[in-house]
Design a protein around this motif. Structure first.
Motif, PDB file in Angstrom:
ATOM      1  N   LEU A  35       0.817  -1.219   0.000  1.00 56.58           N
ATOM      2  CA  LEU A  35       0.000   0.000   0.000  1.00 56.58           C
ATOM      3  C   LEU A  35       0.848   1.266   0.000  1.00 56.58           C
ATOM      4  O   LEU A  35       0.688   2.146  -0.815  1.00 56.58           O
ATOM      5  CB  LEU A  35      -0.908   0.029   1.237  1.00 56.58           C
ATOM      6  CG  LEU A  35      -2.082  -0.964   1.266  1.00 56.58           C
ATOM      7  CD1 LEU A  35      -2.892  -0.774   2.532  1.00 56.58           C
ATOM      8  CD2 LEU A  35      -2.971  -0.749   0.038  1.00 56.58           C
ATOM      9  N   ARG A  36       1.754   1.377   0.998  1.00 55.46           N
ATOM     10  CA  ARG A  36       2.513   2.617   1.179  1.00 55.46           C
ATOM     11  C   ARG A  36       3.538   2.394   2.288  1.00 55.46           C
ATOM     12  O   ARG A  36       3.553   1.326   2.904  1.00 55.46           O
ATOM     13  CB  ARG A  36       1.573   3.761   1.580  1.00 55.46           C
ATOM     14  CG  ARG A  36       0.798   3.472   2.829  1.00 55.46           C
ATOM     15  CD  ARG A  36      -0.243   4.533   3.166  1.00 55.46           C
ATOM     16  NE  ARG A  36      -1.176   4.003   4.141  1.00 55.46           N
ATOM     17  CZ  ARG A  36      -0.960   3.888   5.437  1.00 55.46           C
ATOM     18  NH1 ARG A  36       0.194   4.275   5.947  1.00 55.46           N
ATOM     19  NH2 ARG A  36      -1.852   3.352   6.247  1.00 55.46           N
ATOM     20  N   LEU A  37       4.344   3.449   2.545  1.00 58.50           N
ATOM     21  CA  LEU A  37       5.238   3.417   3.706  1.00 58.50           C
ATOM     22  C   LEU A  37       4.565   4.198   4.821  1.00 58.50           C
ATOM     23  O   LEU A  37       3.861   5.180   4.563  1.00 58.50           O
ATOM     24  CB  LEU A  37       6.567   4.083   3.373  1.00 58.50           C
ATOM     25  CG  LEU A  37       7.414   3.435   2.294  1.00 58.50           C
ATOM     26  CD1 LEU A  37       8.721   4.196   2.141  1.00 58.50           C
ATOM     27  CD2 LEU A  37       7.689   1.976   2.605  1.00 58.50           C
ATOM     28  N   ASP A  38       4.808   3.801   6.070  1.00 61.47           N
ATOM     29  CA  ASP A  38       4.297   4.620   7.175  1.00 61.47           C
ATOM     30  C   ASP A  38       5.381   5.640   7.572  1.00 61.47           C
ATOM     31  O   ASP A  38       6.461   5.682   6.967  1.00 61.47           O
ATOM     32  CB  ASP A  38       3.829   3.747   8.353  1.00 61.47           C
ATOM     33  CG  ASP A  38       4.983   3.185   9.173  1.00 61.47           C
ATOM     34  OD1 ASP A  38       6.162   3.406   8.805  1.00 61.47           O
ATOM     35  OD2 ASP A  38       4.712   2.524  10.184  1.00 61.47           O
ATOM     36  N   ALA A  39       5.081   6.454   8.578  1.00 62.07           N
ATOM     37  CA  ALA A  39       5.994   7.549   8.935  1.00 62.07           C
ATOM     38  C   ALA A  39       7.354   7.046   9.413  1.00 62.07           C
ATOM     39  O   ALA A  39       8.351   7.766   9.334  1.00 62.07           O
ATOM     40  CB  ALA A  39       5.348   8.412  10.016  1.00 62.07           C
ATOM     41  N   GLU A  40       7.426   5.800   9.904  1.00 65.11           N
ATOM     42  CA  GLU A  40       8.722   5.258  10.370  1.00 65.11           C
ATOM     43  C   GLU A  40       9.435   4.460   9.284  1.00 65.11           C
ATOM     44  O   GLU A  40      10.420   3.778   9.565  1.00 65.11           O
ATOM     45  CB  GLU A  40       8.522   4.346  11.585  1.00 65.11           C
ATOM     46  CG  GLU A  40       8.354   5.082  12.910  1.00 65.11           C
ATOM     47  CD  GLU A  40       6.910   5.481  13.138  1.00 65.11           C
ATOM     48  OE1 GLU A  40       6.027   4.616  12.987  1.00 65.11           O
ATOM     49  OE2 GLU A  40       6.672   6.666  13.425  1.00 65.11           O
ATOM     50  N   GLY A  41       8.898   4.496   8.072  1.00 64.51           N
ATOM     51  CA  GLY A  41       9.544   3.765   6.987  1.00 64.51           C
ATOM     52  C   GLY A  41       9.112   2.322   6.897  1.00 64.51           C
ATOM     53  O   GLY A  41       9.684   1.545   6.129  1.00 64.51           O
ATOM     54  N   GLY A  42       8.113   1.932   7.689  1.00 58.85           N
ATOM     55  CA  GLY A  42       7.592   0.564   7.618  1.00 58.85           C
ATOM     56  C   GLY A  42       6.754   0.394   6.352  1.00 58.85           C
ATOM     57  O   GLY A  42       6.157   1.351   5.855  1.00 58.85           O
ATOM     58  N   LEU A  43       6.713  -0.834   5.853  1.00 61.32           N
ATOM     59  CA  LEU A  43       5.933  -1.117   4.646  1.00 61.32           C
ATOM     60  C   LEU A  43       4.548  -1.608   5.052  1.00 61.32           C
ATOM     61  O   LEU A  43       4.427  -2.604   5.776  1.00 61.32           O
ATOM     62  CB  LEU A  43       6.660  -2.183   3.812  1.00 61.32           C
ATOM     63  CG  LEU A  43       5.950  -2.626   2.541  1.00 61.32           C
ATOM     64  CD1 LEU A  43       5.836  -1.487   1.532  1.00 61.32           C
ATOM     65  CD2 LEU A  43       6.701  -3.803   1.904  1.00 61.32           C
ATOM     66  N   VAL A  44       3.525  -0.891   4.589  1.00 67.05           N
ATOM     67  CA  VAL A  44       2.151  -1.277   4.915  1.00 67.05           C
ATOM     68  C   VAL A  44       1.615  -2.156   3.789  1.00 67.05           C
ATOM     69  O   VAL A  44       1.645  -1.764   2.614  1.00 67.05           O
ATOM     70  CB  VAL A  44       1.243  -0.035   5.092  1.00 67.05           C
ATOM     71  CG1 VAL A  44      -0.144  -0.459   5.568  1.00 67.05           C
ATOM     72  CG2 VAL A  44       1.867   0.964   6.058  1.00 67.05           C
ATOM     73  N   ILE A  45       1.167  -3.343   4.178  1.00 63.19           N
ATOM     74  CA  ILE A  45       0.643  -4.303   3.202  1.00 63.19           C
ATOM     75  C   ILE A  45      -0.807  -4.609   3.547  1.00 63.19           C
ATOM     76  O   ILE A  45      -1.135  -4.854   4.715  1.00 63.19           O
ATOM     77  CB  ILE A  45       1.483  -5.599   3.222  1.00 63.19           C
ATOM     78  CG1 ILE A  45       2.886  -5.282   2.715  1.00 63.19           C
ATOM     79  CG2 ILE A  45       0.854  -6.692   2.372  1.00 63.19           C
ATOM     80  CD1 ILE A  45       3.786  -6.456   2.624  1.00 63.19           C
ATOM     81  N   ASN A  46      -1.644  -4.580   2.542  1.00 62.79           N
ATOM     82  CA  ASN A  46      -3.039  -4.951   2.755  1.00 62.79           C
ATOM     83  C   ASN A  46      -3.135  -6.467   2.638  1.00 62.79           C
ATOM     84  O   ASN A  46      -3.011  -7.022   1.556  1.00 62.79           O
ATOM     85  CB  ASN A  46      -3.916  -4.251   1.722  1.00 62.79           C
ATOM     86  CG  ASN A  46      -5.359  -4.226   2.164  1.00 62.79           C
ATOM     87  OD1 ASN A  46      -5.659  -4.459   3.343  1.00 62.79           O
ATOM     88  ND2 ASN A  46      -6.251  -3.965   1.239  1.00 62.79           N
TER      89      ASN A  46
END
Ligand code: BTN
Length: 258
Positions: A230-241
């Motif tokens: 999906l996107r990166l979060d503010a800490e650089g984590g990868l958000v996966i649906n």
């Protein structure tokens, strides 16, 4: 062999490369840079080697590189950032390297989460960050770069995931000139890091990342999860649906499912 004199000749940087150490062989340029940083070396110190006997990769792996063919180097930074902004350094280093490679070769380079650089969909460069903090602030960060430049073949176990500039472009590159360009670009972007200007770096990283909206599989240790990036979060984590909802990962290996 790459020499200190040739690197410094014509290197017009403000901070990166003001101090350069070059080794024919060393255990790991990251290990050396860490030792220098712990002893108080200045921001911008660079350690370069033609060969590493114990090159370190991400997730405790080793980084193997044929002697005298590639670029193996580490840069010491002393970011004025808070600990929470550590991910900015990962993306800053990837963007600087991609920019420099593009300038030298004229080809488009892709950023792959968390910190790989790809050419024609295959990894030509890995980056290893090793950070040290004093309470909630940085003491130093070591950015270690392994760039496959003139290596012509890779071990079978890497399949066709690894490549070099030589393999993709069909000709050798001058490693010293390339290193100078990489140092120049990391130097040029450094003020942005010191300002903590996250959007400038992240916008470029995101535009170079081709996995968003695509089906991916992420593996970390025994864990293996599939979903849509999906996107990166503010800490650089990868958000996966994932089938059970959005899930964020802070480490691992991600591949696009073809
Ligand atoms: C990765 O796993 O993709 C990161 C690899 C980083 C390798 C480089 S080579 C120079 C520096 N010294 C090391 O020991 N590792 C980094």
């Amino acid at each position: 062999m790459i020499s200190k004199e040739s690197i410094l000749k014509g290197l017009k940087t403000r901070i990166i490369g003001k101090k350069v150490f070059v080794f024919e062989s060393i255990d790991s340029t990251n290990a050396c840079a860490r030792t220098l940083a712990e002893a108080g070396t200045a921001e911008g110190t660079v350690v370069v080697a033609d060969y590493q006997t114990a090159g370190r990769g991400r997730l405790g792996r080793s980084w193997l590189s044929a002697p005298g063919t590639n670029l193996l180097f580490s840069i010491v930074l002393r970011p004025t950032l808070k600990k929470e902004s550590a991910a900015l350094l990962t993306f800053y280093s990837a963007v600087s390297i991609a920019r420099a490679l593009e300038r030298v070769t004229g080809k488009p380079f892709e950023c792959k989460w968390p910190n790989d650089i790809l050419l024609n969909g295959r990894k030509c460069c890995g980056i290893l960050l090793e950070n040290s903090f004093l309470q909630d602030r940085f003491d130093f960060s070591v950015i270690g770069v392994g760039l496959n430049v003139n290596q012509s073949s890779f071990p079978d176990d890497l399949g066709n995931r690894a490549t070099s500039l030589l393999v993709e472009l069909g000709h050798q590159l001058d490693r010293t000139a390339l290193l100078q360009e990489l140092l120049r670009e990391t130097d040029a972007l450094l003020p942005i890091v010191h300002k903590g200007d996250v959007p400038t770096i992240m916008d470029e990283w995101n535009s170079r990342c081709l996995m968003f909206g695509k089906p991916v599989t992420i593996t970390h240790g025994e864990e293996r999860i599939s979903g849509t990036a999906l996107r990166l979060d503010a800490e650089g984590g990868l958000v996966i649906n994932t089938p059970s909802g959005p899930s964020t990962f802070y480490a691992g290996d991600v591949t696009i499912v073809q």
